[in-house]
Write a protein that holds these residues in place. Structure first.
Motif, mmCIF file in Angstrom:
data_model
loop_
_atom_site.group_PDB
_atom_site.id
_atom_site.type_symbol
_atom_site.label_atom_id
_atom_site.label_comp_id
_atom_site.label_asym_id
_atom_site.label_seq_id
_atom_site.Cartn_x
_atom_site.Cartn_y
_atom_site.Cartn_z
ATOM 1 N N ASP A 59 -6.646 22.163 -15.831
ATOM 2 C CA ASP A 59 -5.194 22.047 -15.935
ATOM 3 C C ASP A 59 -4.768 20.597 -15.702
ATOM 4 O OD1 ASP A 59 -2.471 22.313 -15.913
ATOM 5 O OD2 ASP A 59 -2.382 23.521 -14.076
ATOM 6 N N LEU A 60 -4.215 19.980 -16.752
ATOM 7 C CA LEU A 60 -3.809 18.574 -16.635
ATOM 8 C C LEU A 60 -2.371 18.413 -16.150
ATOM 9 C CD1 LEU A 60 -5.435 17.002 -19.849
ATOM 10 C CD2 LEU A 60 -6.169 16.693 -17.475
ATOM 11 N N ALA A 61 -1.680 19.528 -15.917
ATOM 12 C CA ALA A 61 -0.261 19.431 -15.515
ATOM 13 C C ALA A 61 -0.082 18.577 -14.252
ATOM 14 C CB ALA A 61 0.343 20.820 -15.347
ATOM 15 N N PRO A 62 -0.902 18.775 -13.197
ATOM 16 C CA PRO A 62 -0.721 17.924 -12.012
ATOM 17 C C PRO A 62 -0.972 16.447 -12.296
ATOM 18 C CG PRO A 62 -2.143 19.812 -11.510
ATOM 19 C CD PRO A 62 -1.942 19.794 -13.001
ATOM 20 N N MET A 63 -1.902 16.169 -13.220
ATOM 21 C CA MET A 63 -2.205 14.771 -13.583
ATOM 22 C C MET A 63 -1.035 14.126 -14.319
ATOM 23 S SD MET A 63 -5.078 13.646 -12.608
ATOM 24 C CE MET A 63 -4.801 14.530 -11.120
ATOM 25 N N ARG A 64 -0.342 14.935 -15.111
ATOM 26 C CA ARG A 64 0.824 14.404 -15.850
ATOM 27 C C ARG A 64 1.884 13.920 -14.860
ATOM 28 N NH1 ARG A 64 0.990 16.156 -21.470
ATOM 29 N NH2 ARG A 64 -0.930 17.290 -21.932
ATOM 30 N N VAL A 65 2.079 14.702 -13.796
ATOM 31 C CA VAL A 65 3.052 14.315 -12.770
ATOM 32 C C VAL A 65 2.551 13.084 -12.022
ATOM 33 C CG1 VAL A 65 4.194 15.055 -10.629
ATOM 34 C CG2 VAL A 65 3.837 16.704 -12.503
ATOM 35 N N SER A 66 1.270 13.145 -11.634
ATOM 36 C CA SER A 66 0.685 12.086 -10.830
ATOM 37 C C SER A 66 0.689 10.738 -11.560
ATOM 38 C CB SER A 66 -0.749 12.514 -10.539
ATOM 39 O OG SER A 66 -1.205 11.938 -9.410
ATOM 40 N N LEU A 67 0.293 10.744 -12.817
ATOM 41 C CA LEU A 67 0.251 9.476 -13.566
ATOM 42 C C LEU A 67 1.673 8.945 -13.797
ATOM 43 C CD1 LEU A 67 -1.436 7.282 -14.939
ATOM 44 C CD2 LEU A 67 -1.454 8.665 -17.029
ATOM 45 N N THR A 68 2.611 9.842 -14.066
ATOM 46 C CA THR A 68 4.014 9.414 -14.218
ATOM 47 C C THR A 68 4.483 8.719 -12.950
ATOM 48 O OG1 THR A 68 4.482 11.294 -15.659
ATOM 49 C CG2 THR A 68 6.383 10.230 -14.633
ATOM 50 N N GLN A 69 4.177 9.332 -11.799
ATOM 51 C CA GLN A 69 4.632 8.752 -10.526
ATOM 52 C C GLN A 69 3.921 7.436 -10.228
ATOM 53 O OE1 GLN A 69 4.118 11.902 -7.674
ATOM 54 N NE2 GLN A 69 6.086 12.829 -8.189
ATOM 55 N N PHE A 70 2.622 7.373 -10.545
ATOM 56 C CA PHE A 70 1.903 6.117 -10.301
ATOM 57 C C PHE A 70 2.485 5.003 -11.177
ATOM 58 C CE2 PHE A 70 -1.132 2.861 -11.310
ATOM 59 C CZ PHE A 70 -1.404 2.387 -10.032
#
Ligand code: HEM
Length: 136
Positions: A53-64
């Motif tokens: 599931d890449l959904a958490p990564m989408r949030v994380s990369l946006t925030q980074f």
């Protein structure tokens, strides 16, 4: 020593965060990057390193990206003492997966119409970070 105060009317140059389009722009870029990673077979090896599931990564990369470009610091606030290098320390990054990451990111920047000059600056910095993550 005297300091000169700019006139109150002087226009402030836009920050890098403004230039990418704020949080919405960062999100667009992160989403396009992970869409490419999910859909293009040429990034299969890189995709396989990531959780299903890449959904958490989408949030994380946006925030980074937002924090890195001078916007809200949420990514750092939620990870006291962390940096992007420490976040990748356990990740077994190879020359090939680093190449795939940088290739997908460069493509995502073009496809989401990041200003060419900003995109070039980001790509240079990301190339340095990505190269330093390579362990094999
Ligand atoms: C160039 C080689 C790179 C590789 C192979 C790579 C790979 C990975 C992998 C496998 C994960 C974990 C995914 C998961 O748990 O599902 C991850 C997380 C992440 N990566 Fe990378 N990455 C690279 C470079 C970068 C760079 C240059 C940045 C930033 C500009 C970045 C930003 C992130 C972020 C924000 C996360 C989430 C970690 C967290 O928020 O704690 N990555 N990366």
């Amino acid at each position: 020593m005297t300091t000169t105060t700019p006139p109150a009317t002087a226009a402030k140059p836009p920050s890098l965060f403004d230039r990418i389009g704020g949080e919405a722009g960062a999100r667009l870029l992160a989403d396009r990057f992970y869409d490419l990673m999910e859909q293009q077979p040429e990034y299969a090896e890189l995709r396989a390193m990531h959780a299903p599931d890449l959904a958490p990564m989408r949030v994380s990369l946006t925030q980074f990206l937002s924090a890195w470009l001078g916007g809200p610091r949420t990514w750092f606030e939620e990870r006291p003492g962390a940096c992007i290098m420490s976040a990748h320390r356990s990740m077994d990054v190879s020359r090939e997966t680093a190449r795939q990451w940088l290739h997908a990111m460069s493509r995502a920047m073009v496809e989401t119409a990041v200003e060419p000059d900003l995109g070039q600056q980001m790509q240079q910095a990301m190339t340095r970070m990505g190269s330093a993550m390579i362990v094999r």
